[in-house]
Design a protein around this motif. Sequence first.
Motif, short mmCIF file in Angstrom:
data_model
loop_
_atom_site.label_atom_id
_atom_site.label_comp_id
_atom_site.label_asym_id
_atom_site.label_seq_id
_atom_site.Cartn_x
_atom_site.Cartn_y
_atom_site.Cartn_z
N ARG A 193 0.83 -1.22 0.00
CA ARG A 193 0.00 0.00 0.00
C ARG A 193 0.86 1.26 0.00
O ARG A 193 0.49 2.27 -0.62
N ARG A 194 2.01 1.21 0.66
CA ARG A 194 2.85 2.42 0.77
C ARG A 194 3.39 2.89 -0.57
O ARG A 194 3.81 4.03 -0.71
N HIS A 195 3.38 1.99 -1.57
CA HIS A 195 3.90 2.37 -2.89
C HIS A 195 2.84 2.99 -3.80
O HIS A 195 3.18 3.46 -4.88
N PHE A 196 1.58 2.94 -3.38
CA PHE A 196 0.51 3.49 -4.22
C PHE A 196 0.00 4.79 -3.63
O PHE A 196 -0.50 4.83 -2.50
N SER A 197 0.12 5.86 -4.39
CA SER A 197 -0.38 7.17 -3.96
C SER A 197 -1.54 7.56 -4.85
O SER A 197 -1.35 8.01 -5.99
N GLY A 198 -2.77 7.36 -4.35
CA GLY A 198 -3.96 7.68 -5.13
C GLY A 198 -4.30 9.16 -5.05
O GLY A 198 -3.72 9.91 -4.26
N PHE A 199 -5.24 9.56 -5.89
CA PHE A 199 -5.65 10.97 -5.88
C PHE A 199 -6.16 11.39 -4.51
O PHE A 199 -5.97 12.53 -4.10
N SER A 200 -6.81 10.47 -3.80
CA SER A 200 -7.30 10.82 -2.47
C SER A 200 -6.15 11.03 -1.49
O SER A 200 -6.28 11.77 -0.51
N ASP A 201 -5.02 10.38 -1.74
CA ASP A 201 -3.83 10.58 -0.90
C ASP A 201 -3.12 11.89 -1.27
O ASP A 201 -2.61 12.60 -0.40
N MET A 202 -3.09 12.20 -2.57
CA MET A 202 -2.35 13.37 -3.06
C MET A 202 -2.99 14.69 -2.66
O MET A 202 -2.30 15.66 -2.34
N GLY A 203 -4.33 14.76 -2.71
CA GLY A 203 -5.00 16.03 -2.53
C GLY A 203 -4.79 16.91 -3.75
O GLY A 203 -4.09 16.54 -4.70
N VAL A 204 -5.39 18.08 -3.74
CA VAL A 204 -5.34 18.97 -4.90
C VAL A 204 -3.90 19.36 -5.24
O VAL A 204 -3.50 19.37 -6.41
N GLN A 205 -3.10 19.65 -4.22
CA GLN A 205 -1.71 20.05 -4.48
C GLN A 205 -0.93 18.94 -5.15
O GLN A 205 -0.18 19.15 -6.11
N GLY A 206 -1.11 17.72 -4.66
CA GLY A 206 -0.40 16.58 -5.23
C GLY A 206 -0.84 16.27 -6.64
O GLY A 206 -0.03 15.90 -7.49
N ILE A 207 -2.15 16.38 -6.89
CA ILE A 207 -2.67 16.14 -8.24
C ILE A 207 -2.10 17.17 -9.20
O ILE A 207 -1.72 16.85 -10.33
N THR A 208 -2.03 18.41 -8.74
CA THR A 208 -1.44 19.47 -9.57
C THR A 208 0.02 19.15 -9.91
O THR A 208 0.45 19.28 -11.06
N ALA A 209 0.77 18.70 -8.92
CA ALA A 209 2.18 18.37 -9.14
C ALA A 209 2.34 17.19 -10.09
O ALA A 209 3.25 17.16 -10.92
N ALA A 210 1.44 16.20 -9.99
CA ALA A 210 1.56 14.98 -10.78
C ALA A 210 1.08 15.16 -12.21
O ALA A 210 1.55 14.48 -13.12
N THR A 211 0.15 16.09 -12.42
CA THR A 211 -0.48 16.22 -13.73
C THR A 211 -0.13 17.51 -14.46
O THR A 211 -0.30 17.60 -15.68
N GLY A 212 0.29 18.53 -13.71
CA GLY A 212 0.52 19.84 -14.33
C GLY A 212 -0.76 20.65 -14.47
O GLY A 212 -0.75 21.75 -15.03
N LEU A 213 -1.87 20.12 -13.95
CA LEU A 213 -3.14 20.83 -14.02
C LEU A 213 -3.15 22.01 -13.05
O LEU A 213 -2.58 21.92 -11.96
N PRO A 214 -3.81 23.11 -13.41
CA PRO A 214 -4.01 24.18 -12.44
C PRO A 214 -4.92 23.71 -11.31
O PRO A 214 -5.61 22.70 -11.44
N ALA A 215 -4.93 24.43 -10.22
CA ALA A 215 -5.65 23.99 -9.02
C ALA A 215 -7.14 23.74 -9.29
O ALA A 215 -7.70 22.75 -8.81
#
Length: 264
Positions: free
Chosen positions: A108-130
């Motif tokens: 489990r520690r190797h999987f970081s889902g969108f619910s784990d990332m939060g908006v900031q993490g999703i932005t960092a992973a995808t390049g999407l604006p907030a």
Amino acid sequence: MTDLPPDRPLIVFTDLDGTLLDHETYAFAAAEPALALLRERAVPLILASSKTAAEIAPIRSELGFGDCPAIVENGAGVLAPEGGEAEAAADDYQRLRAIVATAPADLRRHFSGFSDMGVQGITAATGLPADAARLAATRRFSEPGLWSGGADERARFVAWLERHGVHARSGGRFLTLSFGGTKAGRMEAIASRIFPDARPFIVALGDAPNDVEMLEAADRAFIVANPHGTGVPRLSGEDDGTVTRTADPGPSGWNGALLGLLSG
């Protein structure tokens, strides 16, 4: 190469990120000539993506195909045409998160889902604006995430999930978890719904492993070049020309493939 049959209506299914949308900028301007031709000929364009309904709805409207349904969250759900009734609410996402939370800790520690990332993490992973990242986090059926472990650990994680009824699919950059439903399965159902009295000619375009079933189920398919992704393995249809690869990546390749088909 397969020509368009004159006696069958045409319907097009397409992936978004890395296919119709540029991998880095998410722009589709390079595809506008082919999009305009589809609109002119009233050809249904069905978006099929790992994106959520909240993400796809404004893209679909901007493209000019709001009257078409869309396949969301990698086939786990369907977005109705504008003004139509939405798919019934489901608790799939909460059940999915609960199962993932019980996975063995060393996996489990190797999987970081969108619910784990939060908006900031999703932005960092995808390049999407907030604002766009918030839409990506509005999930109902599936959980994309980044895998940081090795291939053996990933295989064990996927096997554990399967034993608990969860399917894992690789996309251009994410490992997406869901309770099933595929782009290919949704494609057949939507084509039959739009053309109940005819056998439509189905064209599909995609760039990643999670598009393979959709590409193989189509009458004519295009693998759009994506130098940033893991790539699509060679498909049997490439031997007889029903499946071809574009030289250009993203929306430019998408545009060339469809213009060539529609003018052939």
